[in-house]
Structure formats: C-alpha cells, structure tokens
Design a protein around this motif. Structure first.
Motif, mmCIF file in Angstrom:
data_model
loop_
_atom_site.group_PDB
_atom_site.id
_atom_site.type_symbol
_atom_site.label_atom_id
_atom_site.label_comp_id
_atom_site.label_asym_id
_atom_site.label_seq_id
_atom_site.Cartn_x
_atom_site.Cartn_y
_atom_site.Cartn_z
ATOM 1 N N UNK A 1 34.067 63.551 100.366
ATOM 2 C CA UNK A 1 33.424 63.126 101.502
ATOM 3 C C UNK A 1 33.023 64.082 102.462
ATOM 4 N N UNK A 2 31.828 64.002 102.939
ATOM 5 C CA UNK A 2 31.040 65.041 103.588
ATOM 6 C C UNK A 2 31.000 64.831 105.087
ATOM 7 N N UNK A 3 31.584 65.584 105.973
ATOM 8 C CA UNK A 3 31.690 65.133 107.186
ATOM 9 C C UNK A 3 31.439 66.527 107.993
ATOM 10 N N UNK A 4 31.068 66.204 109.480
ATOM 11 C CA UNK A 4 30.886 67.477 110.307
ATOM 12 C C UNK A 4 32.103 68.104 110.403
ATOM 13 N N UNK A 5 32.248 69.470 110.551
ATOM 14 C CA UNK A 5 33.417 70.094 110.717
ATOM 15 C C UNK A 5 34.363 69.580 112.175
ATOM 16 N N UNK A 6 33.283 69.189 113.271
ATOM 17 C CA UNK A 6 34.172 68.818 114.291
ATOM 18 C C UNK A 6 34.864 67.625 114.156
ATOM 19 N N UNK A 7 34.576 66.755 113.085
ATOM 20 C CA UNK A 7 35.341 65.431 113.078
ATOM 21 C C UNK A 7 36.491 65.639 111.799
ATOM 22 N N UNK A 8 36.571 66.785 111.247
ATOM 23 C CA UNK A 8 37.245 67.087 110.132
ATOM 24 C C UNK A 8 38.687 66.536 110.235
ATOM 25 N N UNK A 9 39.523 66.833 111.358
ATOM 26 C CA UNK A 9 40.823 66.414 111.180
ATOM 27 C C UNK A 9 41.052 65.225 111.551
ATOM 28 N N UNK A 10 40.121 64.559 112.168
ATOM 29 C CA UNK A 10 40.426 62.997 112.608
ATOM 30 C C UNK A 10 40.049 62.112 111.238
ATOM 31 N N UNK A 11 38.929 62.728 110.543
ATOM 32 C CA UNK A 11 38.812 61.881 109.245
ATOM 33 C C UNK A 11 39.561 62.187 108.257
ATOM 34 N N UNK A 12 40.070 63.409 108.172
ATOM 35 C CA UNK A 12 41.164 63.726 107.189
ATOM 36 C C UNK A 12 42.462 62.744 107.461
ATOM 37 N N UNK A 13 42.911 62.604 108.673
ATOM 38 C CA UNK A 13 44.076 61.712 109.224
ATOM 39 C C UNK A 13 43.921 60.169 108.676
ATOM 40 N N UNK A 14 42.496 59.751 108.850
ATOM 41 C CA UNK A 14 42.077 58.440 108.345
ATOM 42 C C UNK A 14 42.023 58.312 107.026
ATOM 43 N N UNK A 15 41.836 59.171 106.330
ATOM 44 C CA UNK A 15 41.723 58.991 104.656
ATOM 45 C C UNK A 15 43.179 59.078 104.181
ATOM 46 N N UNK A 16 43.964 59.999 105.064
ATOM 47 C CA UNK A 16 45.528 60.126 104.615
ATOM 48 C C UNK A 16 45.968 58.605 104.869
ATOM 49 N N UNK A 17 45.946 58.070 105.884
ATOM 50 C CA UNK A 17 46.400 56.759 106.486
ATOM 51 C C UNK A 17 45.924 55.571 105.504
ATOM 52 N N UNK B 1 40.468 60.530 122.943
ATOM 53 C CA UNK B 1 41.838 61.076 123.433
ATOM 54 C C UNK B 1 42.823 60.156 124.022
ATOM 55 N N UNK B 2 43.874 59.674 123.550
ATOM 56 C CA UNK B 2 44.977 59.030 124.030
ATOM 57 C C UNK B 2 46.086 59.525 124.386
ATOM 58 N N UNK B 3 46.616 59.329 125.519
ATOM 59 C CA UNK B 3 48.034 59.845 125.774
ATOM 60 C C UNK B 3 48.897 58.491 125.671
ATOM 61 N N UNK B 4 50.157 58.897 124.926
ATOM 62 C CA UNK B 4 50.771 57.477 124.365
ATOM 63 C C UNK B 4 52.302 57.924 124.575
ATOM 64 N N UNK C 1 50.043 62.946 122.377
ATOM 65 C CA UNK C 1 48.460 62.934 122.436
ATOM 66 C C UNK C 1 47.909 62.634 120.998
ATOM 67 N N UNK C 2 47.140 61.570 121.176
ATOM 68 C CA UNK C 2 46.686 61.048 119.694
ATOM 69 C C UNK C 2 45.105 60.994 119.945
ATOM 70 N N UNK C 3 44.455 61.500 118.839
ATOM 71 C CA UNK C 3 43.067 61.670 118.583
ATOM 72 C C UNK C 3 42.361 60.577 117.644
ATOM 73 N N UNK C 4 41.488 60.113 118.133
ATOM 74 C CA UNK C 4 41.044 58.861 117.448
ATOM 75 C C UNK C 4 39.391 58.862 117.366
ATOM 76 N N UNK D 1 47.781 50.764 125.963
ATOM 77 C CA UNK D 1 47.389 51.869 126.557
ATOM 78 C C UNK D 1 45.736 52.267 126.658
ATOM 79 N N UNK D 2 45.062 51.296 125.800
ATOM 80 C CA UNK D 2 43.757 51.184 126.010
ATOM 81 C C UNK D 2 42.757 51.367 124.772
ATOM 82 N N UNK D 3 43.366 51.686 123.570
ATOM 83 C CA UNK D 3 42.492 52.023 122.407
ATOM 84 C C UNK D 3 41.315 51.045 122.069
ATOM 85 N N UNK D 4 41.566 49.857 122.217
ATOM 86 C CA UNK D 4 40.065 48.916 122.080
ATOM 87 C C UNK D 4 39.399 48.995 123.218
#
Length: 304
Positions: free
Chosen positions: A7-23, A133-136, A126-129, A171-174
């Motif tokens: 999957x090709x993604x911009x570097x700035x989204x790398x960690x978020x998309x990697x975590x999503x693919x893991x999930x 950015x969400x403080x939970x 802190x959680x990124x999605x 806490x507001x994710x939706x």
C-alpha cells in the motif's frame, strides 16, 4: 529482497495507516516498510484494491508479543501477565503503559476497571486517527479505536452542511471526524468526564461547529425535535432502547445509524420497523465481539 503487495501512502500518514492495517489484519509483519520518495510502501497480505508490487527486506522475526490492543501509548492485555507486559513495553518505545482490564464494560458510563501491569500508572493517553488527535482516559470515559474505519464510512456518506446528532458522543471521535462535512453537530453524553475530554479534544483539533451537551439522550427529543439529517447511536448494548427518541430527532429523508451487539442476523430489524415503519434498513457486520456475538450497524433511512 522479497516481492510482495504494498500500500502506497504519504509519509506523513505512515504511522496512522500502519496502525489501521495492523488492526484490520492486513499487514505483512515479516517485511520491513520501504521509503519511496515522499511515500511509504507498507507490505500487506493479499492484494486489496489500491495495492502494487514492490520489493521489501525481510525483518528478523522476534518472539510474538502477548495478545493486546494498542490504544495510543497504552497497550491493553487480554491476560494478567506482568512479564508479558514488560516485553510489550520493551518492544514498543512509544508505549508508556500496559493495562489489564479486570472486567467488562459496566456502569452508567460504560467504563472498565484496569490494573497497571507495567509502565506509567495512568489510564490517560493521546490517540491519533486520520490526522485527528484525541486525549482519552480509558478509566473514566469509554473509547474504542476499532471504529476508525466506520467513522470514515459515515463521513463519506454525508452531504456537506448536514445537521448531525451524536446521542452518545463519548470523548468525540465521531463528531470531530465528521465536523468538516457537517453544518453543525450536537454531541451529547451523560458522563461528565467524557464531555470534559470532548471539550479538550474540540480545542485541540480546532473544531468550532460542535455543540457539547451534558445530558440524558432520552430527553433530546423534548428539547430539539425533528432537526437532524443524521443521528448516531453508538451505545451497542442498549442503543435500541432509544430508537423512539432517535426517530423524533430525525428529519424525513434523514438517516439513523444504530450500533448493536447481536447474536443473529437481523436481530433488531423487527423492533426498528415497529418504531420507524416507513424506513429503509441496511445491516452491516462490523467485527466479532465474542463467541457467537458480533458488532453490527443498522443504517436506517427515514422515508417519511
């Protein structure tokens, strides 16, 4: 080097998309992600849409970590295993705390009791999605990272300028995810800790069109009436008990998203039709929850 799907993604989204693919269970954990200019190529299993072939270095295989869910800097283990917790902490520098849930979600505010197995004694992180950015605080307000894809699905269904009501906002994710498509959003919860964190998260994400409301969702119909194009009901254990209120809140042509835990397909369809007879209902499987039970969402379009 090993050739595999990527999957090709911009570097700035790398960690978020990697975590999503893991999930979602798609990542090829034995291969090392590869930089390609401003993009990152992440190796995946199978060939889902949008993938391409690329060459990857094979990673040295380490002993598998104990089963756990990662939420921001907190790992939540499925077993009370302090030694395993120390292994997770050592293997993941971004993890600051490892918790063990001592029971299921309970109480009026849908919270769990946790014990700290390793790291900093806290349930706050802190959680990124998808750039938000969400403080939970897992000990004081319910939060699930497993609906990140679902939040994006709802966002993709929206028309610009919609009035949205989230009856159980947490806490507001939706609300924060949908805000830049909506005209305005009413975000209600009866847990004061959740509303406090929602207000903090609105400020962090510079979201100005969400109205936080501390209150009982059962009273919303008396206060607002038929005003909303879209109503969210993410309280899976008992959301169906609030369907009459949701019907009052929803304009003709509007949509209700009812989230439920169920043991059979279509378990709540008869109840929905008895309360909202003129409706079009689409049921979707979200994820397995426990043996013989799964998380589903009913998209209910109010026709009249």
């Amino acid at each position: 080097m090993i050739e595999a799907w990527a999957v090709r993604i911009p570097k700035r989204q790398g960690e978020e998309r990697r975590q999503e693919l893991i999930r979602d269970g798609f990542i090829a954990g034995n291969l090392r992600p590869q930089a390609d200019g401003d993009d990152l190529l992440i190796p995946v299993t199978g060939s889902p849409p949008g993938t391409e072939r690329a060459l990857f270095k094979q990673m040295q295989t380490a002993p598998p970590l104990p089963r756990h869910e990662q939420v921001g800097g907190i790992a939540i283990m499925q077993e009370n295993d302090p030694r395993g917790a120390e292994r997770i902490l050592a293997a993941r520098p971004s993890t600051h705390t490892v918790l063990y849930a001592e029971g299921a979600v309970e109480g009026e505010f849908r919270t769990k009791t946790f014990s700290v197995l390793a790291g900093t004694p806290t349930t706050r992180t802190c959680y990124l999605e998808y750039g938000y950015r969400f403080t939970i605080d897992l000990g004081s307000a319910y939060f699930s990272s497993r609906l990140s894809t679902e939040r994006q699905r709802i966002r993709s269904m929206m028309n610009d300028g919609e009035a949205v009501c989230d009856m159980f906002c947490g806490v507001g994710p939706f609300p924060i995810t949908l805000a830049n498509r909506a005209g305005w959003i009413l975000a209600c919860d009866k847990n004061p800790h959740a509303i406090h964190l929602l207000i903090e998260n609105l400020a962090t994400n510079r979201t100005g069109n969400v109205l936080p409301m501390l209150g009982d969702a059962a009273r919303l119909g008396e206060i607002f009436g038929e005003r909303f194009d879209r109503v969210l009901m993410n309280l899976p254990l008992i959301a169906h008990q609030f369907l009459r209120t949701a019907a009052i809140l929803t304009r003709p042509g509007g949509t209700i998203h009812l989230y439920a835990l169920q043991e059979r397909e279509g378990e709540y369809e008869d109840e929905i039709r008895s309360i909202i007879p003129d409706s079009t209902i689409t049921e979707r499987f979200l994820r397995s929850y426990s043996a013989g039970r799964w998380h589903a969402v009913y998209d209910i379009r109010r026709d009249l």
